[in-house]
Motif scaffolding. Structure first.
Motif, mmCIF file in Angstrom:
data_model
loop_
_atom_site.group_PDB
_atom_site.id
_atom_site.type_symbol
_atom_site.label_atom_id
_atom_site.label_comp_id
_atom_site.label_asym_id
_atom_site.label_seq_id
_atom_site.Cartn_x
_atom_site.Cartn_y
_atom_site.Cartn_z
ATOM 1 N N GLY B 90 42.103 39.875 28.611
ATOM 2 C CA GLY B 90 41.224 38.414 28.458
ATOM 3 C C GLY B 90 40.754 37.998 29.965
ATOM 4 N N MET B 91 39.770 37.152 29.748
ATOM 5 C CA MET B 91 39.425 36.679 30.968
ATOM 6 C C MET B 91 39.686 35.038 30.931
ATOM 7 N N VAL B 92 40.224 34.566 31.951
ATOM 8 C CA VAL B 92 40.864 33.322 32.157
ATOM 9 C C VAL B 92 39.994 32.305 32.889
ATOM 10 N N LEU B 93 39.177 31.470 32.216
ATOM 11 C CA LEU B 93 38.453 30.411 32.777
ATOM 12 C C LEU B 93 38.967 29.052 33.149
ATOM 13 N N ALA B 94 38.965 29.183 34.643
ATOM 14 C CA ALA B 94 39.524 27.817 35.121
ATOM 15 C C ALA B 94 38.557 26.627 35.875
ATOM 16 N N ARG B 95 39.209 25.698 36.137
ATOM 17 C CA ARG B 95 38.182 24.452 36.485
ATOM 18 C C ARG B 95 37.902 24.665 37.887
ATOM 19 N N SER B 96 38.216 25.466 38.684
ATOM 20 C CA SER B 96 37.869 26.017 39.995
ATOM 21 C C SER B 96 37.488 27.330 39.899
ATOM 22 N N ALA B 97 36.777 27.834 40.936
ATOM 23 C CA ALA B 97 36.352 29.230 40.914
ATOM 24 C C ALA B 97 37.745 30.202 41.250
ATOM 25 N N MET B 98 38.350 29.887 42.102
ATOM 26 C CA MET B 98 39.378 30.620 42.659
ATOM 27 C C MET B 98 40.603 30.934 41.391
ATOM 28 N N HIS B 99 40.605 29.770 40.825
ATOM 29 C CA HIS B 99 41.794 29.864 39.593
ATOM 30 C C HIS B 99 41.507 30.753 38.536
ATOM 31 N N HIS B 100 40.067 31.402 38.358
ATOM 32 C CA HIS B 100 39.857 32.223 37.337
ATOM 33 C C HIS B 100 40.727 33.303 37.498
ATOM 34 N N SER B 101 40.838 34.070 36.285
ATOM 35 C CA SER B 101 41.750 35.198 36.628
ATOM 36 C C SER B 101 41.460 36.108 35.434
ATOM 37 N N ALA B 102 42.436 36.839 35.195
ATOM 38 C CA ALA B 102 42.401 37.846 34.013
ATOM 39 C C ALA B 102 43.843 38.084 33.223
#
Ligand code: FAD
Ligand code: FAD
Ligand code: HEM
Ligand code: HEM
Lengths: 218, 218
Positions: B90-102
């Motif tokens: 899965g793709m993980v969408l966060a509130r800041s760019a850096m905390h995006h993850s998979a």
């Protein structure tokens, strides 16, 4: 549509099933863009290690990122790496065991990882990375901090010494085996997206952005 | 259900996000069994190369195969390799760019590839390989010939110096960012099978075997 052909080198010339090889830049790019997942091979104390990582492409370069402290990244920066992207598109069932196969698309890129050092360029690259995945999202986010930029390493590499290999279609059986009453064919496999899962801590009434529904680049 | 823990070595001890690491044999096996696709890292003239390959597991060993003339296999036989299996969940969408993850599951196995030389053992391994994928199929097929066996190389490796790493769940944002009106969440990704495609040269009236419909191991 360019038809630029990458130069074959002693490393990238296919010895096995060379008819499945492809050095067309458009073909290579389309495979790189079809998935975000790559596997980067690098050396640790002279021995191979393979780390799964998210990549993105900008023109004729490929990029990946992680912690500035990452061993995988530090050992790839300025060193030989092989970055491989592959998609398993199907299982191929033949009339004999040996002619079973898989349908696939893959790219292998050889080169040296090179760290992006300029701070503005780093920021621009991360923006492009995120915007390619989720168009319009960057400007919705809490802005990136200098500390976050500093904690992040981006490596890049030209897509120069590279090859694609692709298998499509049904089984290729020995001619005499086609008479046998054995079911043969292909089981196609695809990546699919399931319903998005909202973070339980989202503020009430937030609309799901379009880029969540249009996401098409697993 | 065993709870055997593999011994951590200097190579497999996780430095980054070590809480995501797992050395439980059952966890490692379940990831290896969840997909047929692995990426094998090996050396060519002292430089890393990463080849996508189908693998299978028998107990505490992992196996892969190809042509007896394959460079990838010859350079892995008796040499250091790193075999990596990974699933992008899965793709993980966060509130800041850096905390995006998979979200992901992955296993890295270090060791030496070792050729299976005994002819009967080779045959038995290929049978197990095929039967794990498509139960009941082996006995339906045109029997394997000695020449086919000779043309095939099988490499094996103990699942001993190995680690798993797993990420699940939603984004982990900075505490103050949870107040922002930004949609965050997970886009789950799965492998899916599409309708089987029969070979146009199949004899008329052949039933599709059950193992085609029950296939669950992309
Ligand atoms: C999903 C998937 C599953 C596969 N499963 C198997 C399997 O189970 N058994 C098997 O034998 N092979 C499998 N292959 C093919 C495998 O990746 C190699 O192409 C094959 O094993 C030949 O390896 P080699 O080292 O002998 O190739 P060589 O032809 O000697 O390699 C020389 C050069 O050709 C290019 N090249 C070779 N393979 C690839 C590739 N896959 N993609 C892009 N460039 C390539 C590279 O530049 C490489 O340096 C699979 C491929 C994919 C994508
Ligand atoms: C689908 C997927 C996508 C990923 N995308 C990214 C990304 O874009 N950026 C990023 O930084 N990281 C990503 N990761 C995590 C990445 O694989 C590494 O775990 C991470 O980069 C840390 O690498 P390192 O060399 O610093 O790890 P270290 O902790 O120094 O590695 C030491 C040892 O820990 C074990 N280990 C480390 N990583 C893994 C792993 N993934 N699986 C099994 N064992 C492991 C190995 O035995 C390794 O030798 C992704 C992982 C997966 C599966
Ligand atoms: C069980 C008996 C099998 C035997 C004896 C066998 C043998 C071989 C051999 C000799 C090659 C090398 C071909 C070449 O590079 O010229 C090969 C390649 C391959 N095998 Fe198998 N195989 C078997 C089963 C399978 C199965 C069940 C699968 C997957 C469903 C599979 C997938 C592949 C793939 C994907 C390749 C790579 C072909 C390419 O380069 O395009 N094989 N196999
Ligand atoms: C665009 C701004 C981004 C920045 C600044 C950034 C930064 C980082 C950093 C510093 C790490 C290392 C974490 C650690 O090992 O401690 C990391 C890891 C990672 N990043 Fe990013 N990232 C960004 C975007 C993304 C995006 C968009 C994705 C994917 C959708 C992504 C996926 C990952 C993954 C999967 C890891 C590995 C985490 C783990 O080991 O479990 N990142 N990122």
């Amino acid at each position: 549509m360019t038809t630029e052909q990458l130069e074959q080198t002693p490393r990238t010339r296919l010895r096995r099933s060379h008819k499945r090889g492809d050095f067309d830049r458009e073909t290579i790019n389309s495979i790189l863009d079809a998935t975000s997942l790559c596997h980067v091979g690098y050396l640790v104390d002279g021995k191979p290690a393979v780390t799964p990582t998210i990549h993105w492409r900008e023109g004729d370069h490929i990029y990946w990122h992680g912690s500035s402290a990452s061993r995988a990244l530090k050992n790839s920066n300025g060193h030989d790496v092989c970055l491989t992207v592959s998609l398993l598109d199907g299982m191929v069932l033949a009339r004999s065991a040996m002619h079973h196969s898989a349908n696939y698309r893959s790219v292998m890129i050889y080169g040296h990882g090179t760290k992006v050092t300029d701070v503005d360029e780093k920021k621009e690259k991360l923006r492009t990375f995120l915007e390619q995945l989720f168009p319009g999202r960057w400007d919705m986010l809490r802005p990136m901090t200098d500390q976050e930029l500093k904690a992040t390493m981006i490596l890049g590499m030209p897509i120069e010494e590279a090859s694609a290999k692709v298998r499509t279609g049904g089984p290729i059986d020995d001619e005499e085996d086609y008479e046998l009453p054995i079911w043969a064919g292909v089981l196609p496999l695809v990546h699919a997206m399931k319903r998005p899962e909202a973070d339980p801590r989202n503020l009430k009434g937030l609309a799901i952005p379009d880029h969540v529904f249009s996401f098409a680049r697993p």
